[in-house]
Design a protein around this motif. Structure first.
Motif, PDB file in Angstrom:
ATOM      1  N   SER A  19      39.247  35.510  36.660  1.00  0.00           N
ATOM      2  CA  SER A  19      40.208  35.285  37.752  1.00  0.00           C
ATOM      3  C   SER A  19      41.576  34.895  37.214  1.00  0.00           C
ATOM      4  CB  SER A  19      39.688  34.196  38.687  1.00  0.00           C
ATOM      5  OG  SER A  19      38.508  34.602  39.342  1.00  0.00           O
ATOM      6  N   SER A  20      41.592  34.130  36.125  1.00  0.00           N
ATOM      7  CA  SER A  20      42.877  33.739  35.543  1.00  0.00           C
ATOM      8  C   SER A  20      43.616  34.944  34.987  1.00  0.00           C
ATOM      9  CB  SER A  20      42.672  32.688  34.448  1.00  0.00           C
ATOM     10  OG  SER A  20      42.090  33.257  33.287  1.00  0.00           O
ATOM     11  N   LEU A  21      42.864  35.960  34.547  1.00  0.00           N
ATOM     12  CA  LEU A  21      43.485  37.198  34.050  1.00  0.00           C
ATOM     13  C   LEU A  21      43.936  38.089  35.206  1.00  0.00           C
ATOM     14  CD1 LEU A  21      40.951  38.118  31.205  1.00  0.00           C
ATOM     15  CD2 LEU A  21      43.310  37.394  30.860  1.00  0.00           C
ATOM     16  N   THR A  22      43.038  38.353  36.155  1.00  0.00           N
ATOM     17  CA  THR A  22      43.365  39.279  37.237  1.00  0.00           C
ATOM     18  C   THR A  22      44.460  38.736  38.154  1.00  0.00           C
ATOM     19  OG1 THR A  22      41.515  38.391  38.534  1.00  0.00           O
ATOM     20  CG2 THR A  22      41.090  40.373  37.223  1.00  0.00           C
ATOM     21  N   SER A  23      44.537  37.414  38.301  1.00  0.00           N
ATOM     22  CA  SER A  23      45.581  36.829  39.139  1.00  0.00           C
ATOM     23  C   SER A  23      46.921  36.763  38.425  1.00  0.00           C
ATOM     24  CB  SER A  23      45.176  35.409  39.561  1.00  0.00           C
ATOM     25  OG  SER A  23      45.107  34.548  38.443  1.00  0.00           O
ATOM     26  N   GLY A  24      46.895  36.905  37.101  1.00  0.00           N
ATOM     27  CA  GLY A  24      48.126  36.821  36.329  1.00  0.00           C
ATOM     28  C   GLY A  24      48.462  35.417  35.873  1.00  0.00           C
TER      29      GLY A  24
END
Length: 433
Positions: free
Chosen positions: A270-275
Motif C-alpha cells: 500500500s505504501s508503494l501503490t499509494s505513492g
C-alpha cells in the motif's frame, strides 16, 4: 521503542517535502521508478532457484523453474536469476547484517560503516513523503517484544534505519489519520504523546554534556520527523483512503506470525501503490538468525533452520514458496495500478536475495540474486546469468544506481578494496540493457 521509532523514521524522512510530491507525477519531470528489496535470512542456495541442467547463461523461456520458486513460473519473462556474485569482503557467518546491503564488512552488533544501497537509491529516485520504508518479519514473540529492530539498512556510518515489525504500529503511522474507531483514538493519543516527547526532548537535551548532545539531537530530530510525517500524510488523507488495507483480526488477534507477515506485506504494498514511498526493504527473519513460519505448518524455527540443507528440503520449499507468493502479490498489485502508458510494475525492480549469501555459516563466495521487473526497461529479463565469482555484490548495487540515474563506477568500495575483491569496474554489463 521510542528511540527506535525516532531514530528509524528520522533516518528515512525528508523534512522539506510538500504534500503534492506524494506521487511521482507530472509535477516532476523524473520518470517514476521504485525498488523493493526482499531479504530472506539463513542463505539462498542456488539450487533452489536455478533450473535443472542450466550451467551456463541463457534464456529461461524453455526451462522449468525449481519447485521452491514455482509460483514465479508465469512471470519468467520478467525474471533474471544471477549466480556467481560474491560477498567475501562482508565476512558473513550467521548474517552479514548491514554488510549485505552495504557491501562492506558486517557482523552481529557492529554498527553500519556507510549507507546501504536501499537508502542511497531512495535519495536518487523521485521524492516521496517517506522515501524509504523498512519492514521486518519474525516470530510473533520477537515482533511483539521488539516492534522495531535495525540490522539491515542504514543512512550512513553509525546511522541504522529501523524495521517496523508490528503492523498495528505501522498502520497507525501510515493510515491512522484516515481511520475511525479505536485505531483513530490510538492514533490521536499516540500523536499527542509524540508531540509532548518532542517538546520535552528538545528542552532536556540542552542540559546534557556536549559529548552526548549531538547523539541526543538525533533522537529529537527523529521525533520532529515522525510528527512532520504524520502532518504531511494528513494533508493527503483523501488520496490515502483509496489504498489503505482493510484492518481485520489478523492485526489484533494473529493466530500465527505469518498473519502479521501478511499484514506487513499489505502495508508495504500500500505504501508503494499509494505513492507514500518508492523504496521498500523487507527483512524476512529481520537480518538475524531467527524467524518462524508456524502458519506454514513448520514447527522448526530460528537458528536450526540455518543448519538444514535447503535443496529438496520440504521445510525450505515451503518457506521459499511463501516468499515467491509474496513476490507475486507485489507484482500483481503494482500491475493493477496504471502509470504513464503502462503500470507501476513497468517502472519497478524487485531484488530478492539473502542477507547471508548462499547458506548459513558461509564465507560469502557465492551470493545468488533474483531480479523481477526491469525498472523502465533498464534491466535484462527472462534469463539466467552465470558469473565467474570475481565481481562483488557491490557491482550489482552500482548497476542499480546507474539504472536510477546516478553516475557511479563503484558503490562503497575504494580502490584498495576493489583491487582485492573486484576484477573490473562499473556496473554489471550482464544485467543492464
Amino acid at each position: 521503542m521510542l528511540q527506535g521509532i525516532a531514530a528509524g523514521t528520522g533516518a528515512a524522512v525528508t523534512s522539506s517535502l510538500f504534500p503534492q510530491r506524494l506521487l511521482a507525477s507530472p509535477i516532476s519531470s523524473a520518470t517514476p521508478k521504485r525498488i523493493v528489496f526482499f531479504m530472506q535470512n539463513q542463505g539462498f542456495d542456488p539450487k533452489t532457484c536455478i533450473p535443472e541442467g542450466m550451467n551456463t547463461s541463457g534464456s529461461l523461456a524453455k526451462s522449468k523453474l525449481p519447485e521452491p520458486i514455482s509460483a514465479l513460473e508465469p512471470y519468467k519473462e520478467r525474471l533474471h536469476i544471477i549466480n556467481g556474485l560474491h560477498g567475501l569482503h562482508t565476512s558473513p557467518s550467521h548474517s552479514a547484517f548491514f554488510g549485505a546491503l552495504g557491501g562492506y564488512r558486517g557482523s552481529d552488533g557492529v554498527p553500519p560503516s556507510a549507507p546501504t544501497i536501499d537508502y542511497e537509491l531512495s535519495k536518487v529516485l523521485p521524492e516521496t513523503l517517506l522515501p524509504h520504508l523498512c519492514i521486518g518479519m519474525d516470530s510473533i514473540e520477537n515482533m511483539k517484544t521488539k516492534p522495531t529492530l535495525a540490522t539491515l539498512s542504514a543512512s550512513g556510518a553509525g546511522q541504522p534505519i529501523f524495521m517496523h515489525s508490528n503492523p498495528n504500529h505501522l498502520y497507525q503511522m501510515l493510515f491512522g489519520g484516515i481511520s475511525s474507531g479505536d485505531i483513530r483514538l490510538q492514533h490521536e493519543a499516540r500523536s499527542t504523546v509524540m508531540d509532548k516527547i518532542e517538546q520535552l526532548a528538545a528542552a532536556k537535551g540542552r542540559t546534557l554534556p556536549m559529548s552526548d548532545r549531538q547523539r541526543y539531537g538525533q533522537y529529537v530530530q527523529g521525533f520532529k520527523d515522525v510528527n512532520g510525517l504524520r502532518a504531511r500524510l494528513d494533508t493527503v488523507s483523501e488520496h490515502l483512503q483509496k489504498f489503505a488495507p482493510a484492518v481485520d483480526e489478523r492485526y489484533t488477534k494473529p493466530e500465527f506470525e505469518t498473519d502479521w507477515h501478511d499484514c506487513l506485506l499489505d502495508l508495504g504494498i500500500s505504501s508503494l501503490t499509494s505513492g507514500i514511498t518508492n523504496t521498500l526493504t523487507i527483512g524476512s527473519g529481520r537480518g538475524e538468525i531467527f524467524g518462524a513460519w508456524k502458519g506454514l505448518g513448520i514447527e522448526e524455527q530460528g537458528h536450526n533452520l540455518g543448519h538444514m540443507e535447503q535443496p529438496d528440503n520440504p521445510i525450505w520449499i515451503k518457506i521459499r514458496q511463501y516468499n515467491s507468493r509474496m513476490l507475486v502479490r507485489i507484482m500483481e498489485k503494482l500491475e493493477s495500478v496504471p502509470e504513464g502508458s503502462g503500470t507501476m510494475m513497468d517502472n519497478t525492480l524487485i531484488v530478492y536475495t539473502s542477507n547471508n549469501a548462499d547458506k548459513q555459516h558461509t564465507n560469502g563466495a557465492n551470493w545468488p540474486v533474483m531480479l523481477l521487473g526491469d525498472m523502465g526497461g533498464a534491466f535484462k529479463t527472462g534469463c539466467f546469468t552465470q558469473l565467474d565469482g570475481k565481481r562483488p555484490i557491490n557491482a550489482l548495487y552500482t548497476s542499480l544506481l546507474r539504472a536510477a540515474g546516478q553516475n557511479c563506477d563503484r558503490f562503497n568500495m575504494d580502490e584498495k578494496m576493489a583491487g582485492k575483491f573486484d576484477d573490473s569496474t562499473g556496473p554489471l554489463k550482464e544485467v543492464l540493457v
